[in-house]
Scaffold this active site. Structure first.
Site, short mmCIF file in Angstrom:
data_model
loop_
_atom_site.label_atom_id
_atom_site.label_comp_id
_atom_site.label_asym_id
_atom_site.label_seq_id
_atom_site.Cartn_x
_atom_site.Cartn_y
_atom_site.Cartn_z
CD GLU A 107 97.33 42.10 115.62
OE1 GLU A 107 96.97 41.32 116.50
OE2 GLU A 107 98.01 43.13 115.86
CG HIS B 197 79.32 26.89 110.65
ND1 HIS B 197 78.56 25.82 110.23
CD2 HIS B 197 80.23 27.11 109.67
CE1 HIS B 197 79.02 25.39 109.07
NE2 HIS B 197 80.04 26.15 108.71
CD GLU C 225 95.47 45.72 121.56
OE1 GLU C 225 95.91 45.27 122.62
OE2 GLU C 225 96.02 45.52 120.46
C1 F6R Z 1 98.16 43.36 121.66
C2 F6R Z 1 99.36 43.02 122.40
C3 F6R Z 1 99.32 41.84 123.29
C4 F6R Z 1 100.67 41.10 123.26
C5 F6R Z 1 100.64 39.93 124.25
C6 F6R Z 1 101.91 39.13 124.20
O1 F6R Z 1 98.34 44.46 120.85
O2 F6R Z 1 100.35 43.70 122.33
O3 F6R Z 1 98.27 40.99 122.95
O4 F6R Z 1 100.89 40.64 121.97
O5 F6R Z 1 100.45 40.42 125.55
O6 F6R Z 1 103.02 39.92 124.53
P1 F6R Z 1 104.47 39.50 124.12
O7 F6R Z 1 104.55 39.52 122.63
O8 F6R Z 1 105.35 40.53 124.76
O9 F6R Z 1 104.70 38.13 124.66
#
Ligand code: F6R
Length: 610
Positions: A483, A506, A490
């Site tokens: 994370e 690895h 991002e």
């Molecule tokens: C990263 C982020 C995305 C969402 C993913 C799923 O910071 O926000 O990776 O976690 O697009 O989105 P949801 O949780 O709305 O299904």
């Protein structure tokens, strides 16, 4: 991704549409447009622009005609480049019909060929324009009937809003797989694909379900299915609040949301734990408790940050329950030939509740007989509606595209679900009480980390010259490393890779040199010694290391280049403290680089295409 807003009432429509579009900006988009109509003289305003909504706003002039209803859209390009021509609303050959659309018309090519044969002229590369011409093709003297017929011919997904100058004071909205929510105001209706677009005006809403359509007109709303059979629906009241000062003095929504996390945790647990009995009480799961008792396996499915919450959930449930636990990317899960039975539980984790792959995964799980549960933030969202039962985050809107507070909220709620299941299946009352006590201290621990934000900012500044980062962690902290890396890449567009620390030898270790720093999540716990060994291996190869370590750990400062200290809690909850400095590091790093933090390039808040 794409956003829709439309308004019919007694107010000047264009400013309302522009404001709604601005409130949809956080979802990610590349162009915008609106069509608004004056019903007296059927004059209209039809504007489009590439880029920010501010560009569209510049085109609105003071002397533009007064409009009393209209539709607007932010587009995230799928079919055709982000150009003005491809921006919505689209129109038909007469120029009297305007239509905005979220979703994808899968059979658009064959429909388009047919329509061209019938003499229709297309100007854009989009799938959406087909819908405008298809309605025109079916239009005799009944607008609703023409829309209905057109929708019955399309394959794919849609959330639409459509108006026609020959049928004044009428907006038709409809959905299949792409949300449409209707806000009910005083003698006005304001519908959108996202509540945030209109929460300022009303908190009374009606959710459209798939294959439903609504006709919004003067003081009247008629909801039907796609055969125009009327459906009665009562408005629901939602508890999201509108605030004028949305960023509350913070530079970005993301920073505000990071600092909201102590509150987010409190909201996630409020009224949901019974301290003396060491158990949680989750009203949303009560109808399926008997089925939950008989489950053998639980699988988390989700995407992105929500996937990492699921990965954390896997370790957590293994520790607190006797279930077999698995986790999968929703986009992969949906194509696997899994043998699921009624003894399987599948938990769809999603902030937006609209993520297309997560939705497809849960439908697949349902088809195969699994109990499908949801862990969702957006109330009334499609995933929330389609699951058998579930738990809401109650974290309020998350506007920053990069998820922060919802990740922590999801992980806290996973603790509550694990506690519930664990206590029904063998976890001792003592373990339950200890967990609850520590969960209640989490807001305090998170605050302690937030107080160090200046120090974390300095660390971020020091590492600005670097363009590649490795993030490592073990066991419960492996998802946190993943994370942390996702947050950095991002929003700052710098390469960052998350890895289980043990895997480093690895392969990835070959990347390590003085130009490739590592962020090591190395707080106290049963994997600490192993983490130190991995850190030593990196140092032996001249790699720089930033460690997230437990307050009071003097040893680690002698080994690594920089340490961010965090308070200590029990192993299970430590990751929820450890993730905070990684969020802050990513935020400050991106801010120093001048990135558009709340709206990173190419990303969308709600990923409604597969
Ligand atoms: C990263 C982020 C995305 C969402 C993913 C799923 O910071 O926000 O990776 O976690 O697009 O989105 P949801 O949780 O709305 O299904």
């Amino acid at each position: 991704m794409c956003g829709i807003i439309c308004y019919i009432g007694n107010q000047n429509t264009v400013p309302i549409l522009i404001e709604g579009l601005k409130r949809l900006e956080y979802r990610g988009y590349d162009s915008a447009g609106l069509a608004a109509i004056n019903s007296e003289n059927t004059g209209s305003l039809y504007l489009k622009s590439v880029g920010k909504v501010a560009e569209l706003e510049k085109k609105v002039k003071k002397d533009n005609i007064y409009c009393d209803y209209g539709i607007a859209h932010t587009r995230w390009a799928t079919h055709g480049k982000p150009t003005e021509i491809n921006a919505h609303p689209h129109t038909d050959c007469t120029g009297k019909l305007f239509l905005v659309h979220n979703g994808i018309i899968e059979n658009y090519e064959s429909l388009k060929n047919e329509l061209i044969k019938n003499g229709h002229k297309f100007i854009s590369d989009t799938d959406t324009e087909v819908l405008a011409h298809l309605i025109e093709d079916n239009l005799e003297d009944n607008f609703e009937e023409a829309v209905r017929k057109a929708l019955s011919m399309v394959e794919g997904t849609f959330g639409i809003a459509v108006v026609h100058k020959d049928f004044p004071r009428k907006i038709i909205v409809a959905r299949r797989g792409s949300p449409i929510i209707i806000g009910i105001g005083d003698n006005e209706y304001i519908a959108a694909s996202d509540i945030n677009a209109f929460i300022r005006y009303t908190n009374k809403v009606i959710y459209l379900n798939d294959d439903e359509m609504a006709l919004l007109s003067d003081n009247n709303i008629t909801i039907t299915d796609l055969d125009l059979k009327e459906i009665m629906k009562e408005p629901e009241t939602i508890d999201w609040e509108y605030s004028e000062d949305e960023k509350a003095g913070f530079k970005h929504f993301m920073l505000k949301e990071i600092f909201e996390q102590p509150k987010t945790v409190e909201n996630a647990i409020r009224g949901r734990v019974i301290d003396g009995e060491g158990i949680s009480k989750l009203g949303g799961l009560e109808p399926v408790l008997d089925r939950m008792l008989n489950l053998k396996r639980l699988t988390f499915v989700s995407c992105g940050t929500s996937f990492y919450a699921g990965l954390y959930g896997k370790y957590l449930f293994e520790m607190l329950t006797d279930l077999d636990v698995d986790v999968d990317y929703a986009s992969e899960f949906r194509y696997r030939n899994l043998k699921l039975s009624h003894q399987d539980g599948v938990v769809a984790i999603s902030q937006s509740g609209e993520t297309a792959d997560t939705l497809a995964a849960l439908r697949e799980a349902k088809r195969k007989g699994a109990l499908v549960l949801g862990l969702v933030n957006v109330v009334g969202s499609t995933i929330a509606k389609e699951t058998d039962a579930g738990v809401y985050c109650h974290a309020g809107p998350e506007i920053g595209v990069a998820s922060t507070k919802i990740f922590v909220s999801q992980c806290v709620i996973l603790n509550l679900i694990a506690l519930l299941l664990g206590r029904m299946r063998g976890l001792s009352i003592f373990e339950g009480i200890t967990l609850i006590k520590e969960i209640k201290k989490l807001p305090g621990y998170i605050n302690t980390v937030l107080e160090k934000s200046n120090a974390i900012r300095e660390v971020a500044q020091k590492y600005l010259p670097y363009e590649n980062f490795l993030y490592i962690g073990r066991h419960l902290n492996f998802p946190i490393a993943m994370e942390g890396a996702l947050k950095l890449k991002e929003i700052s567009y710098v390469h960052a890779e998350g890895y289980p620390a043990g895997e480093m030898k690895h392969g990835p270790i070959s990347l390590i040199d003085e130009k490739f720093p590592t962020v090591a999540v190395a707080t106290n716990g049963f994997t600490y010694e192993k983490m130190v060994s991995n850190i030593q291996e990196i140092k032996a190869r001249n790699g720089k290391v930033i460690a997230v370590a437990t307050e009071g750990n003097k040893e680690i400062g002698n080994i690594v280049d920089d340490v961010i200290y965090v308070p200590e809690t029990i192993d299970i909850l430590q990751p929820l403290v450890n993730v905070i400095p990684l969020q802050l590091f990513a935020y400050y790093f991106a801010d120093f680089k001048g990135c558009d933090i709340d709206k990173p390039r190419n990303l969308a808040k709600s990923v409604t295409v597969e």
